[in-house]
Design an enzyme around this catalytic site. Structure first.
Site, PDB file in Angstrom:
ATOM      1  N   TYR A   1       0.837  -1.198   0.000  1.00  0.00           N
ATOM      2  CA  TYR A   1       0.000   0.000   0.000  1.00  0.00           C
ATOM      3  C   TYR A   1       0.877   1.256   0.000  1.00  0.00           C
ATOM      4  O   TYR A   1       0.700   2.167  -0.813  1.00  0.00           O
ATOM      5  CB  TYR A   1      -0.919  -0.009   1.219  1.00  0.00           C
ATOM      6  CG  TYR A   1      -1.772   1.227   1.357  1.00  0.00           C
ATOM      7  CD1 TYR A   1      -2.918   1.378   0.606  1.00  0.00           C
ATOM      8  CD2 TYR A   1      -1.422   2.245   2.248  1.00  0.00           C
ATOM      9  CE1 TYR A   1      -3.718   2.508   0.724  1.00  0.00           C
ATOM     10  CE2 TYR A   1      -2.207   3.380   2.376  1.00  0.00           C
ATOM     11  CZ  TYR A   1      -3.349   3.502   1.609  1.00  0.00           C
ATOM     12  OH  TYR A   1      -4.125   4.621   1.734  1.00  0.00           O
TER      13      TYR A   1
ATOM     14  N   LYS B   1       1.288   4.152  -3.041  1.00  0.00           N
ATOM     15  CA  LYS B   1       0.930   5.549  -2.816  1.00  0.00           C
ATOM     16  C   LYS B   1       2.117   6.488  -3.006  1.00  0.00           C
ATOM     17  O   LYS B   1       1.955   7.620  -3.455  1.00  0.00           O
ATOM     18  CB  LYS B   1       0.290   5.726  -1.437  1.00  0.00           C
ATOM     19  CG  LYS B   1      -1.055   5.022  -1.316  1.00  0.00           C
ATOM     20  CD  LYS B   1      -2.031   5.485  -2.394  1.00  0.00           C
ATOM     21  CE  LYS B   1      -3.385   4.839  -2.263  1.00  0.00           C
ATOM     22  NZ  LYS B   1      -4.376   5.375  -3.191  1.00  0.00           N
TER      23      LYS B   1
END
Length: 121
Positions: free
Chosen positions: A28, A32
């Site tokens: 994750y 990002k």
């Protein structure tokens, strides 16, 4: 459409945790960080119209049903409601993007259901 409309605004979604190490959510955090880099790169590239802008919205936690289900013991008043993102982006577009920085990453911090938006450098 973006390339034919010279006052376009491209908004990508990053994440506040990606400003720091994310050892328990490596994939994750990595994805990002890539979004943050893409925002900054697109703002500096010649393939975008010169008067268009690319920005990133950077939530801490979005108040969604799936987040509430996954984290039922958290303080929901510290989560940003999706409507806040929509209202902010709408405000940017209805102001001809004048108040935003091309390549800016805008962090949304919510406390007691009150959200502040801060340009992160």
């Amino acid at each position: 459409y973006l390339c034919t409309n010279s006052s376009s605004l491209l908004v990508l979604t990053g994440a506040a945790p990606a400003f720091n190490a994310t050892p328990i959510m490596l994939s994750y955090g990595t994805s990002k960080v890539v979004v943050h880099h893409l925002v900054r790169t697109l703002s500096a590239t010649e393939c975008m119209p010169s008067t268009s802008k690319t920005v990133g919205i950077v939530p801490v936690t979005i108040d969604t049903p799936s987040n509430r289900e996954a984290m039922p013991d958290m303080d929901f008043s510290a989560w940003t409601k999706p409507e806040v993102f929509a209202q902010t982006i709408y405000g940017w577009t209805s102001n001809d993007n004048a108040d935003i920085v091309n390549g800016g990453l805008y962090q949304f911090d919510t406390k007691n259901n009150q959200t502040t938006v801060t340009l992160k450098s």
